[in-house]
Design a protein around this motif. Sequence first.
Motif, PDB file in Angstrom:
ATOM      1  N   LEU B 264      -2.670 -58.884  23.234  1.00 38.27           N
ATOM      2  CA  LEU B 264      -3.594 -57.930  23.849  1.00 38.27           C
ATOM      3  C   LEU B 264      -4.890 -58.669  24.199  1.00 38.27           C
ATOM      4  N   ALA B 265      -5.347 -58.539  25.427  1.00 40.62           N
ATOM      5  CA  ALA B 265      -6.597 -59.194  25.840  1.00 40.62           C
ATOM      6  C   ALA B 265      -7.788 -58.444  25.247  1.00 40.62           C
ATOM      7  N   THR B 266      -8.687 -59.184  24.625  1.00 38.84           N
ATOM      8  CA  THR B 266      -9.865 -58.557  24.021  1.00 38.84           C
ATOM      9  C   THR B 266     -10.651 -57.757  25.051  1.00 38.84           C
ATOM     10  N   GLU B 267     -10.705 -58.257  26.286  1.00 40.13           N
ATOM     11  CA  GLU B 267     -11.479 -57.565  27.319  1.00 40.13           C
ATOM     12  C   GLU B 267     -10.838 -56.233  27.718  1.00 40.13           C
ATOM     13  N   ASP B 268      -9.507 -56.182  27.804  1.00 42.22           N
ATOM     14  CA  ASP B 268      -8.829 -54.925  28.149  1.00 42.22           C
ATOM     15  C   ASP B 268      -9.075 -53.901  27.035  1.00 42.22           C
ATOM     16  N   LEU B 269      -9.017 -54.388  25.786  1.00 40.66           N
ATOM     17  CA  LEU B 269      -9.320 -53.528  24.634  1.00 40.66           C
ATOM     18  C   LEU B 269     -10.760 -53.014  24.712  1.00 40.66           C
ATOM     19  N   LEU B 270     -11.691 -53.927  25.023  1.00 41.68           N
ATOM     20  CA  LEU B 270     -13.114 -53.541  25.071  1.00 41.68           C
ATOM     21  C   LEU B 270     -13.390 -52.500  26.141  1.00 41.68           C
ATOM     22  N   TRP B 271     -12.721 -52.641  27.295  1.00 41.82           N
ATOM     23  CA  TRP B 271     -12.926 -51.645  28.367  1.00 41.82           C
ATOM     24  C   TRP B 271     -12.570 -50.256  27.832  1.00 41.82           C
ATOM     25  N   MET B 272     -11.435 -50.164  27.139  1.00 43.80           N
ATOM     26  CA  MET B 272     -11.026 -48.870  26.600  1.00 43.80           C
ATOM     27  C   MET B 272     -11.998 -48.389  25.519  1.00 43.80           C
TER      28      MET B 272
END
Lengths: 315, 315
Positions: B264-272
């Motif tokens: 899981l990309a940290t940035e994709d997680l952060l966007w959510m």
Amino acid sequence: MTGELPMRFRDDALPPRVRIHEVGPRDGLQNEPSRVPVAVKAEFIHRLADAGLTTIEATSFVRPDLVPQLADAAELMPLLGDLGERGVRLPVLVPNERGLERALALGVREVAVFASVTESFARANLNRTVDESLTLFEPVVSRALRAEVPVRGYLSMCFGDPWEGRVPADRVVRVALRLLELGCAELSLGDTIGVATPGHVASLLSALKDAGIPATKLAVHFHDTYGQALSNTLTALRHGVTTVDASAGGLGGCPFAKSATGNLATEDLLWMLQGLGIDTGVDLRRLAATSDWLAAHLGRPSPSRTVRALSHKES
Amino acid sequence: MTGELPMRFRDDALPPRVRIHEVGPRDGLQNEPSRVPVAVKAEFIHRLADAGLTTIEATSFVRPDLVPQLADAAELMPLLGDLGERGVRLPVLVPNERGLERALALGVREVAVFASVTESFARANLNRTVDESLTLFEPVVSRALRAEVPVRGYLSMCFGDPWEGRVPADRVVRVALRLLELGCAELSLGDTIGVATPGHVASLLSALKDAGIPATKLAVHFHDTYGQALSNTLTALRHGVTTVDASAGGLGGCPFAKSATGNLATEDLLWMLQGLGIDTGVDLRRLAATSDWLAAHLGRPSPSRTVRALSHKES
């Protein structure tokens, strides 16, 4: 392997059945730079139907110079006659009355109109205000209804806009109510630039519900620009939505947001729905093989993670 | 743009704060074929800390011939001394007592051990049975605890296994209880081949809870092989998990499942998480810039959708 994956676990808060509105042939291909032969499009749609998809948005009756890739709509539709007889729904996008008449003359039994929620996108895409574009749809919808052809209303930029940023829910509600008033049978809520997150989805669906619009009238249409499409879809299912737009192999993207990695891939959606024991009637492996086949025609791999994973496993 | 995106909508069923356990430098880089210079790794970790990450798994003290990319662990750790002083947690993976002693000698203050839930993967990865590998960890964990060094236990193949297919929850529960009994402070549930779906996540977390393991002891570690990582993470948050493993830029993959598109990309997680108003203390844009910087070093674009979208917007 001793047991098929994904393992299935039902969640009673989620619907037992979901209808996938497959948009690959229209939304997916419309921005494809090199022309896909009409025979390939017809085979693509037949393969989608053979994989079990029952609603396949086939093409768009827009001006050929605006969307050259779909300029062959009138040649394509006669190649799909057998599918209509098999009960496959083949809606097409119509921008105006002229497009609608062309579609009706070819025997189209379901159409869609494309509205913008924001003024900026209405201006950029339709060269009109939001209200002007809704006025324009009035005769389109009423003519379709007279022909007993149901109309789907697309609402674009429901969650964010590349020019305006935040899009308040009341603007979406206003356009949604107006489209239903015109006679649309179903509304598809588009996150055209892919910026929505699950809390935003829940909030917008609540606002629509409060305005008297039942979830059964709604479909969701998410883009994976920020990797959020599947989480957003899961949230919509929790709020009673049972129609989900997706694009085989994750084909497509928005011409006004070039970084967009395209629509939610039907296969990624199916992996989740299968794991949740939600029935769609679609055969995932057969669909992924179709996306691989089309990817070979387009000359690049599918952006769908599931298509890549299954394709790797079987090669 | 008039308002920053994503818009924020709190969901009271979700935790107000999440701790990200960043695994990019270890799990992300370990399978990278061309050697990354130790100075680049040190700069990467400093940049991650500067972006606000407070737990960064730095490296692994495995045999250099098994994971050549991380053979420089002893050179790397002294370059990170200032971060420890700033309160950044820098756990490292240790496979056995020898690795632990090397790590302790370098002043490491937090370690992790890597257990398999399935016999097939224990055999393939550790050349032991599951029970033999747990026995092997016993002296490792007790030695770490004597040095007041907390131990994280990784559980791999919690949701599916490339050889065995389905993995029953009771096997995960058994290994989880054993690792806690040994003295592990935290367990990370790994979906090593990325096959989990939200219902499966909910079911496993319930089984662990029924066995008396609170969600506060758990972290989740999802892979995006089938595009499910973020939906699974959202489900885990709904079940009380507040520690999430992620990899900056979506770096990494599993060597035993080559189709894996990585963590899981940290940035994709952060966007959510940003959209859900969940605090992490991490600056998304700064982190995405770091992933872009590292991608330039590695010579290929980040697989994270959010990194690509933000990078496009700012270029």
